[in-house]
Motif scaffolding. Sequence first.
Motif, PDB file in Angstrom:
ATOM      1  N   SER A 172       0.822  -1.209   0.000  1.00 33.94           N
ATOM      2  CA  SER A 172       0.000   0.000   0.000  1.00 33.94           C
ATOM      3  C   SER A 172       0.859   1.263   0.000  1.00 33.94           C
ATOM      4  CB  SER A 172      -0.936   0.007   1.211  1.00 33.94           C
ATOM      5  OG  SER A 172      -0.199  -0.053   2.423  1.00 33.94           O
ATOM      6  N   GLN A 173       2.016   1.221   0.679  1.00 39.67           N
ATOM      7  CA  GLN A 173       2.904   2.380   0.693  1.00 39.67           C
ATOM      8  C   GLN A 173       3.491   2.649  -0.681  1.00 39.67           C
ATOM      9  OE1 GLN A 173       5.189   0.667   4.070  1.00 39.67           O
ATOM     10  NE2 GLN A 173       5.066   2.706   4.993  1.00 39.67           N
ATOM     11  N   ARG A 176       0.839   4.043  -2.960  1.00 41.79           N
ATOM     12  CA  ARG A 176       0.530   5.427  -2.612  1.00 41.79           C
ATOM     13  C   ARG A 176       1.611   6.375  -3.119  1.00 41.79           C
ATOM     14  NH1 ARG A 176      -3.309   9.057  -2.264  1.00 41.79           N
ATOM     15  NH2 ARG A 176      -2.946  10.653  -0.686  1.00 41.79           N
ATOM     16  N   ASP A 179       1.393   6.643  -6.847  1.00 39.71           N
ATOM     17  CA  ASP A 179       0.216   7.427  -7.217  1.00 39.71           C
ATOM     18  C   ASP A 179       0.477   8.922  -7.038  1.00 39.71           C
ATOM     19  OD1 ASP A 179      -2.721   7.345  -7.944  1.00 39.71           O
ATOM     20  OD2 ASP A 179      -2.848   8.421  -6.050  1.00 39.71           O
ATOM     21  N   VAL A 202       1.719  14.257   2.104  1.00 46.47           N
ATOM     22  CA  VAL A 202       0.668  13.356   1.664  1.00 46.47           C
ATOM     23  C   VAL A 202      -0.351  14.178   0.901  1.00 46.47           C
ATOM     24  CG1 VAL A 202      -1.148  11.754   2.344  1.00 46.47           C
ATOM     25  CG2 VAL A 202       1.003  11.807   3.616  1.00 46.47           C
ATOM     26  N   ARG A 205      -5.976  12.942  -2.877  1.00 46.17           N
ATOM     27  CA  ARG A 205      -6.261  12.463  -4.225  1.00 46.17           C
ATOM     28  C   ARG A 205      -7.367  13.314  -4.821  1.00 46.17           C
ATOM     29  NH1 ARG A 205      -5.159   7.461  -6.371  1.00 46.17           N
ATOM     30  NH2 ARG A 205      -6.460   6.747  -8.096  1.00 46.17           N
TER      31      ARG A 205
END
Length: 217
Positions: A172-173, A176, A179, A202, A205
Motif C-alpha cells: 500500500s505504501q 501510494r 500514485d 501526503v 487524491r
Amino acid sequence: MSQTLTILATGAIGIVAGFAFAGIRILRLTRRLRAAQTAALRDPLTGIANRAGLAHAYAQALQAGCRLSVVVLDLDEFKSINTDHGHAGGDLLLIQVARRLSALDRPVIAVARLSGDEFAVLIDATGTEAAMLAAHQVWQAISRWPYALGARDVAISATIGLAVWRLGDHLSQGLRQADMAMLAAKQDGSDVRLADLASPQVLDRPAWRDRDNRHRR
C-alpha cells in the motif's frame, strides 16, 4: 455359500462405486474452488490481476527475493474515449492496454488493473536507473502505437508514477507513493516521474474529473 459370496461381492461393488462417485464429486468441487480462487484475483473485464491479484504477486515476488518497484499509471483523457466511442469503446481500449502490458517481458513481473483506467505494474529491477528505464518502456508500450476502436485508430498516452520500494515498505505504501508521483507528473506535464521518498507530504487524491489537467491547458 455362493449366495453369501454374491451378496458380499455386490456390497463391495456398491462401496467401490460410492467411493468413486464421491471422488468425482470432490474432484469437481476442488476444480470449482480453484477456479473461484483464480477468478477472485482477476479483473473480470481485462483478465489481468486485480488489487487482490497484485497483492498475491507482490507476496510471491518478495518470497523470491525480487528487488521491487511499482508503476502506477492512468490513461490521459480516458473520459473523452467514453464520450466519443461509448463505454463499449472504453472497455475495448482497456482490454487492449491490458494486453500490451501483459506482453511486456522482464523486468516487468506482474500487471494489474486497479480501477477504471488506472493500472499498476510490478518491476523487478536493481537500482533506480533500471526501474526508471522499465517505467519508460511501460509508457512506450502504451503510448507509441494507436489503438483500433471500431473503424478508427485512436492515439492514447499515459501518465506514470514510479516508486522504488525500501526495506520494510508495504504494498500500500508503494502504491501510494507511485500514485502521488503520477499526480505530480500530471501537474508538471511529464510522462514518467519518480516518487520523492524523502518528502513526508501526503497529497489529497483529486476528484476523477480533475486528474487530466495537463491536457486541458
